[in-house]
Design a protein around this motif. Structure first.
Motif, PDB file in Angstrom:
ATOM      1  N   TRP A  86      62.430  96.434 -39.412  1.00  0.00           N
ATOM      2  CA  TRP A  86      61.488  97.550 -39.652  1.00  0.00           C
ATOM      3  C   TRP A  86      60.280  97.431 -38.709  1.00  0.00           C
ATOM      4  O   TRP A  86      59.854  98.406 -38.099  1.00  0.00           O
ATOM      5  CB  TRP A  86      60.995  97.559 -41.109  1.00  0.00           C
ATOM      6  CG  TRP A  86      62.043  97.891 -42.131  1.00  0.00           C
ATOM      7  CD1 TRP A  86      62.429  97.095 -43.178  1.00  0.00           C
ATOM      8  CD2 TRP A  86      62.843  99.083 -42.234  1.00  0.00           C
ATOM      9  NE1 TRP A  86      63.415  97.706 -43.915  1.00  0.00           N
ATOM     10  CE2 TRP A  86      63.684  98.928 -43.359  1.00  0.00           C
ATOM     11  CE3 TRP A  86      62.933 100.253 -41.489  1.00  0.00           C
ATOM     12  CZ2 TRP A  86      64.602  99.904 -43.757  1.00  0.00           C
ATOM     13  CZ3 TRP A  86      63.848 101.232 -41.879  1.00  0.00           C
ATOM     14  CH2 TRP A  86      64.665 101.051 -42.990  1.00  0.00           C
ATOM     15  N   THR A  87      59.727  96.213 -38.599  1.00  0.00           N
ATOM     16  CA  THR A  87      58.566  96.025 -37.710  1.00  0.00           C
ATOM     17  C   THR A  87      58.916  96.427 -36.284  1.00  0.00           C
ATOM     18  O   THR A  87      58.145  97.115 -35.610  1.00  0.00           O
ATOM     19  CB  THR A  87      58.098  94.549 -37.715  1.00  0.00           C
ATOM     20  OG1 THR A  87      57.851  94.144 -39.059  1.00  0.00           O
ATOM     21  CG2 THR A  87      56.822  94.371 -36.908  1.00  0.00           C
ATOM     22  N   SER A  88      60.111  96.010 -35.848  1.00  0.00           N
ATOM     23  CA  SER A  88      60.467  96.207 -34.434  1.00  0.00           C
ATOM     24  C   SER A  88      60.757  97.662 -34.088  1.00  0.00           C
ATOM     25  O   SER A  88      60.721  98.031 -32.918  1.00  0.00           O
ATOM     26  CB  SER A  88      61.685  95.345 -34.078  1.00  0.00           C
ATOM     27  OG  SER A  88      62.847  95.860 -34.693  1.00  0.00           O
ATOM     28  N   ILE A  89      61.061  98.473 -35.095  1.00  0.00           N
ATOM     29  CA  ILE A  89      61.297  99.898 -34.802  1.00  0.00           C
ATOM     30  C   ILE A  89      60.118 100.758 -35.294  1.00  0.00           C
ATOM     31  O   ILE A  89      60.190 101.979 -35.318  1.00  0.00           O
ATOM     32  CB  ILE A  89      62.655 100.394 -35.375  1.00  0.00           C
ATOM     33  CG1 ILE A  89      62.708 100.270 -36.901  1.00  0.00           C
ATOM     34  CG2 ILE A  89      63.823  99.640 -34.726  1.00  0.00           C
ATOM     35  CD1 ILE A  89      63.958 100.903 -37.527  1.00  0.00           C
ATOM     36  N   PHE A  90      59.070 100.087 -35.748  1.00  0.00           N
ATOM     37  CA  PHE A  90      57.830 100.741 -36.193  1.00  0.00           C
ATOM     38  C   PHE A  90      58.101 101.739 -37.325  1.00  0.00           C
ATOM     39  O   PHE A  90      57.505 102.809 -37.380  1.00  0.00           O
ATOM     40  CB  PHE A  90      57.110 101.392 -35.000  1.00  0.00           C
ATOM     41  CG  PHE A  90      56.911 100.436 -33.848  1.00  0.00           C
ATOM     42  CD1 PHE A  90      55.975  99.411 -33.923  1.00  0.00           C
ATOM     43  CD2 PHE A  90      57.696 100.536 -32.702  1.00  0.00           C
ATOM     44  CE1 PHE A  90      55.818  98.506 -32.870  1.00  0.00           C
ATOM     45  CE2 PHE A  90      57.545  99.634 -31.642  1.00  0.00           C
ATOM     46  CZ  PHE A  90      56.601  98.619 -31.731  1.00  0.00           C
ATOM     47  N   GLU A  91      59.021 101.394 -38.209  1.00  0.00           N
ATOM     48  CA  GLU A  91      59.327 102.236 -39.376  1.00  0.00           C
ATOM     49  C   GLU A  91      59.172 101.432 -40.651  1.00  0.00           C
ATOM     50  O   GLU A  91      59.364 100.212 -40.611  1.00  0.00           O
ATOM     51  CB  GLU A  91      60.780 102.732 -39.288  1.00  0.00           C
ATOM     52  CG  GLU A  91      60.993 103.841 -38.285  1.00  0.00           C
ATOM     53  CD  GLU A  91      62.335 104.549 -38.488  1.00  0.00           C
ATOM     54  OE1 GLU A  91      62.874 104.511 -39.609  1.00  0.00           O
ATOM     55  OE2 GLU A  91      62.843 105.125 -37.533  1.00  0.00           O
ATOM     56  N   PRO A  92      58.893 102.022 -41.825  1.00  0.00           N
ATOM     57  CA  PRO A  92      58.482 103.419 -41.960  1.00  0.00           C
ATOM     58  C   PRO A  92      57.102 103.661 -41.366  1.00  0.00           C
ATOM     59  O   PRO A  92      56.697 104.791 -41.215  1.00  0.00           O
ATOM     60  CB  PRO A  92      58.483 103.633 -43.476  1.00  0.00           C
ATOM     61  CG  PRO A  92      58.308 102.277 -44.070  1.00  0.00           C
ATOM     62  CD  PRO A  92      58.929 101.315 -43.123  1.00  0.00           C
ATOM     63  N   LEU A  93      56.390 102.563 -41.054  1.00  0.00           N
ATOM     64  CA  LEU A  93      55.122 102.711 -40.340  1.00  0.00           C
ATOM     65  C   LEU A  93      54.877 101.465 -39.508  1.00  0.00           C
ATOM     66  O   LEU A  93      55.506 100.435 -39.722  1.00  0.00           O
ATOM     67  CB  LEU A  93      53.946 102.971 -41.300  1.00  0.00           C
ATOM     68  CG  LEU A  93      54.028 102.443 -42.739  1.00  0.00           C
ATOM     69  CD1 LEU A  93      53.662 101.008 -42.798  1.00  0.00           C
ATOM     70  CD2 LEU A  93      53.134 103.274 -43.625  1.00  0.00           C
ATOM     71  N   SER A  94      53.942 101.567 -38.585  1.00  0.00           N
ATOM     72  CA  SER A  94      53.631 100.408 -37.743  1.00  0.00           C
ATOM     73  C   SER A  94      52.952  99.336 -38.589  1.00  0.00           C
ATOM     74  O   SER A  94      52.084  99.632 -39.422  1.00  0.00           O
ATOM     75  CB  SER A  94      52.709 100.852 -36.606  1.00  0.00           C
ATOM     76  OG  SER A  94      51.884  99.770 -36.222  1.00  0.00           O
ATOM     77  N   THR A  95      53.331  98.068 -38.384  1.00  0.00           N
ATOM     78  CA  THR A  95      52.738  96.997 -39.192  1.00  0.00           C
ATOM     79  C   THR A  95      51.308  96.666 -38.752  1.00  0.00           C
ATOM     80  O   THR A  95      50.633  95.882 -39.417  1.00  0.00           O
ATOM     81  CB  THR A  95      53.620  95.727 -39.137  1.00  0.00           C
ATOM     82  OG1 THR A  95      53.964  95.451 -37.768  1.00  0.00           O
ATOM     83  CG2 THR A  95      54.886  95.908 -39.943  1.00  0.00           C
ATOM     84  N   PHE A  96      50.845  97.266 -37.644  1.00  0.00           N
ATOM     85  CA  PHE A  96      49.466  96.983 -37.226  1.00  0.00           C
ATOM     86  C   PHE A  96      48.455  97.531 -38.249  1.00  0.00           C
ATOM     87  O   PHE A  96      47.357  96.998 -38.377  1.00  0.00           O
ATOM     88  CB  PHE A  96      49.204  97.515 -35.814  1.00  0.00           C
ATOM     89  CG  PHE A  96      49.878  96.655 -34.786  1.00  0.00           C
ATOM     90  CD1 PHE A  96      49.336  95.437 -34.416  1.00  0.00           C
ATOM     91  CD2 PHE A  96      51.104  97.034 -34.235  1.00  0.00           C
ATOM     92  CE1 PHE A  96      49.979  94.617 -33.494  1.00  0.00           C
ATOM     93  CE2 PHE A  96      51.758  96.222 -33.317  1.00  0.00           C
ATOM     94  CZ  PHE A  96      51.195  95.002 -32.947  1.00  0.00           C
ATOM     95  N   GLY A  97      48.834  98.581 -38.974  1.00  0.00           N
ATOM     96  CA  GLY A  97      47.965  99.110 -40.041  1.00  0.00           C
ATOM     97  C   GLY A  97      47.727  98.042 -41.116  1.00  0.00           C
ATOM     98  O   GLY A  97      46.616  97.900 -41.638  1.00  0.00           O
ATOM     99  N   PHE A  98      48.781  97.263 -41.435  1.00  0.00           N
ATOM    100  CA  PHE A  98      48.633  96.187 -42.435  1.00  0.00           C
ATOM    101  C   PHE A  98      47.639  95.131 -41.932  1.00  0.00           C
ATOM    102  O   PHE A  98      46.828  94.615 -42.683  1.00  0.00           O
ATOM    103  CB  PHE A  98      49.970  95.487 -42.712  1.00  0.00           C
ATOM    104  CG  PHE A  98      51.072  96.391 -43.200  1.00  0.00           C
ATOM    105  CD1 PHE A  98      50.821  97.407 -44.104  1.00  0.00           C
ATOM    106  CD2 PHE A  98      52.383  96.207 -42.760  1.00  0.00           C
ATOM    107  CE1 PHE A  98      51.841  98.231 -44.565  1.00  0.00           C
ATOM    108  CE2 PHE A  98      53.411  97.024 -43.205  1.00  0.00           C
ATOM    109  CZ  PHE A  98      53.133  98.045 -44.114  1.00  0.00           C
ATOM    110  N   LEU A  99      47.778  94.793 -40.635  1.00  0.00           N
ATOM    111  CA  LEU A  99      46.922  93.735 -40.082  1.00  0.00           C
ATOM    112  C   LEU A  99      45.463  94.197 -40.041  1.00  0.00           C
ATOM    113  O   LEU A  99      44.546  93.414 -40.328  1.00  0.00           O
ATOM    114  CB  LEU A  99      47.397  93.340 -38.675  1.00  0.00           C
ATOM    115  CG  LEU A  99      48.856  92.887 -38.542  1.00  0.00           C
ATOM    116  CD1 LEU A  99      49.149  92.435 -37.111  1.00  0.00           C
ATOM    117  CD2 LEU A  99      49.191  91.767 -39.524  1.00  0.00           C
TER     118      LEU A  99
END
Ligand code: A1D88
Ligand code: NDP
Length: 447
Positions: A86-99
């Motif tokens: 999921w992280t590598s395809i930026f789905e369902p959202l980009s994990t940078f928002g979590f960071l």
């Protein structure tokens, strides 16, 4: 000082805890990352065509500062989980928002908010350093790490650590994950490495085994009991290969759904008897993108009854989501439970609610495992009651390919990654116990 010196210390039988504590730490190490300036790289592509080999990078990254209650671990091996896909395809959202969100919580958490995200939610390795306040672990300890990161400042998580409002999955919603030569964890993520397993075998079960344990066995999940008919989707996959083992070890009756004769054979070799090849039997639960076909739910239910001698399902172990959820609710018996931890094929589910309420069924949401559940799940691995389901092992450089295999569903069980370990098969301490379980440990290898 380089990571090579760390590896030498790990491989030397003479190394003591004091030696590890005295090892200077390197300034940087190699890690698998996604880049913040690439989050739009797959915009407009269908999910299937988003290629982890393009978005996952092997970078030299600086060593993060060690905080109170934390540990730096030399990672010998890790594994690929679907959350890394999921992280590598930026789905369902980009994990940078979590960071970014984590980074806003306090001064120390700011370390996590970087333009790169070091991913990975499993590891087996050796403790290098512990931060202030850590007593239970010391440099040189051989460990695995579960992926629950919590703050526990709020009472909400004090009964069940998964309910902490600051609950995060390490290496997905935090930085400094396990697909790297060194990882940063909270020390209460650490658990003893099972002695009879190699590094890559020990790193394989963590996330999926703990998740399947809560979802299926724990009273926080379905609370499975002897004799239950358990429908397991993807029964030879990451989660499913552990759910199948829990069902068999707990005296339940797994009804394993897979998509090829080869996968059916793996389930049979684990000891399952009721197996449905969804591909061969051609179930089409959706007539088109918007319309389900209840006749197909019924055909599926009839097949289950054939396999169970007329009984319906007590517990559905759900994770495919949109594609299967309508069928899952339908085939559950009166009073039965559908327990779900994911939605691989789509998170907007549709089901006929009449079959839920009129038959008093329950849907339970489940996510990873609390501290105790993760510990109990690891204990079962250490005791040789549940076994790793490692199929193929990749080098750190080839993590993109490993994630691609999982994304395209061409893998079996779990896919491992060697981080510092120079080859497979290292790290075994208890050879006698290993010999006892060798067939089970190797069941998924190279198929
Ligand atoms: C162990 C391995 C596991 C896996 O592999 S799982 C599979 C991978 N994981 C996923 O696919 C999940 C990825 N995560 C997500 O998709 C999102 O992460 C969530 C949908 C879970 C959550 O969405 P979000 O937008 O991050 O959070 P919000 O809770 O909707 O918060 C946004 C704002 O909405 C407010 N809010 C929340 N609940 C309510 C409510 N009931 N009434 C009113 N407002 C609400 C919040 O406070 C916040 O506000 P403010 O932006 O100001 O901070
Ligand atoms: N909330 C949590 O704590 C956790 C959530 N997850 C999530 O669970 C999901 C599965 O993870 P994991 O088991 O590791 O992944 P895997 O890919 O290893 O296994 C999933 C299996 O599900 C089956 N499957 C996939 N798509 C469908 C479909 N459309 N219909 C029916 N079966 C399907 C496949 O088996 P086959 O083709 O043989 O039928 C596949 O092998 C992911 O979305 C992951 O993010 C995972 C771990 C923890």
């Amino acid at each position: 000082m380089t990571v090579k010196d760390i590896l030498d210390a790990i491989q030397s039988p003479e190394s003591t805890s004091a030696d590890f504590a005295a090892l200077p730490l390197p300034e940087s190490y190699r890690a698998i990352t996604v880049h913040k300036d690439e989050t739009e790289m797959f915009a407009g592509l269908p999910t299937r065509d988003k290629d982890p080999r393009k978005s996952l990078h092997l970078d030299e990254v600086p060593l993060p500062e060690l905080g109170p209650g934390e540990a730096l671990v030399a990672v010998m091996a890790s594994s690929v989980n679907y959350n890394s896909v999921w992280t590598s395809i930026f789905e369902p959202l980009s994990t940078f928002g979590f960071l970014e969100r984590y980074g806003r919580t306090n001064e120390l958490a700011k370390r996590h908010d970087l333009p790169y995200h070091i991913i990975g939610s499993d590891l087996a390795g050796v403790v290098l350093r512990t931060g202030p306040g850590v007593n239970a672990w010391k440099p040189g300890d051989e460990v695995v790490a579960h992926c629950l990161s919590v703050e526990l400042e709020s009472s909400d998580g004090h009964n069940d650590t998964m309910l902490d409002p600051e609950q995060r999955i390490w290496g997905f919603e935090t930085n400094f994950g396990g697909l790297a030569e060194i990882a940063l964890v909270k020390s209460n993520q650490l658990m003893p490495k099972p002695d009879h397993l190699s590094w890559e075998e020990a790193a394989a079960p963590g996330l999926v085994n703990s998740t399947a344990y809560r979802q299926l066995v724990s009273r926080n999940g379905a609370g499975m009991k002897q004799g239950d008919n358990v429908l397991i989707w993807g029964a030879s996959g990451g989660l499913g290969s552990y759910a199948t083992q829990f069902a068999l070890a707990g005296g339940a009756n797994p009804i394993c759904v897979v998509s090829s004769p080869q996968k059916a054979e793996i389930c049979r070799s684990m000891g399952a008897e009721a197996i449905i090849d969804r591909n061969a039997e051609g179930y089409k639960f959706w007539k088109d993108e918007r319309t389900q076909d209840p006749k197909e739910w019924k055909r599926f239910g009839k097949r289950i009854r054939e396999l169970t001698g007329g009984e319906d399902i007590d517990i559905v172990f759900e994770h495919p989501g949109r594609e299967t959820f309508g069928a899952s609710v339908y085939v559950t018996r009166k009073g039965g439970t559908i327990t779900t931890c994911a939605s691989t094929s789509g998170y907007l589910h549709e089901y006929d609610n009449r079959y839920l309420w009129m038959s008093l069924k329950r849907i339970i949401g489940s996510h990873f495992a609390n501290y105790r559940e993760a510990w109990e799940a690891n204990r079962l691995i250490a005791k040789g009651k549940i076994h790793p389901t490692l199929s193929k092992v990749y080098s750190l450089e080839d993590t993109g390919q490993a994630a691609h295999d999982v994304h395209r569903n061409v893998h079996q069980g779990k896919v491992g990654v060697l981080c510092l370990a120079p080859e497979e098969g290292l790290g075994v301490r208890d050879h006698e116990m290993r010999a006892k379980h060798l067939d089970a440990i190797n069941r998924f290898r190279n198929i």
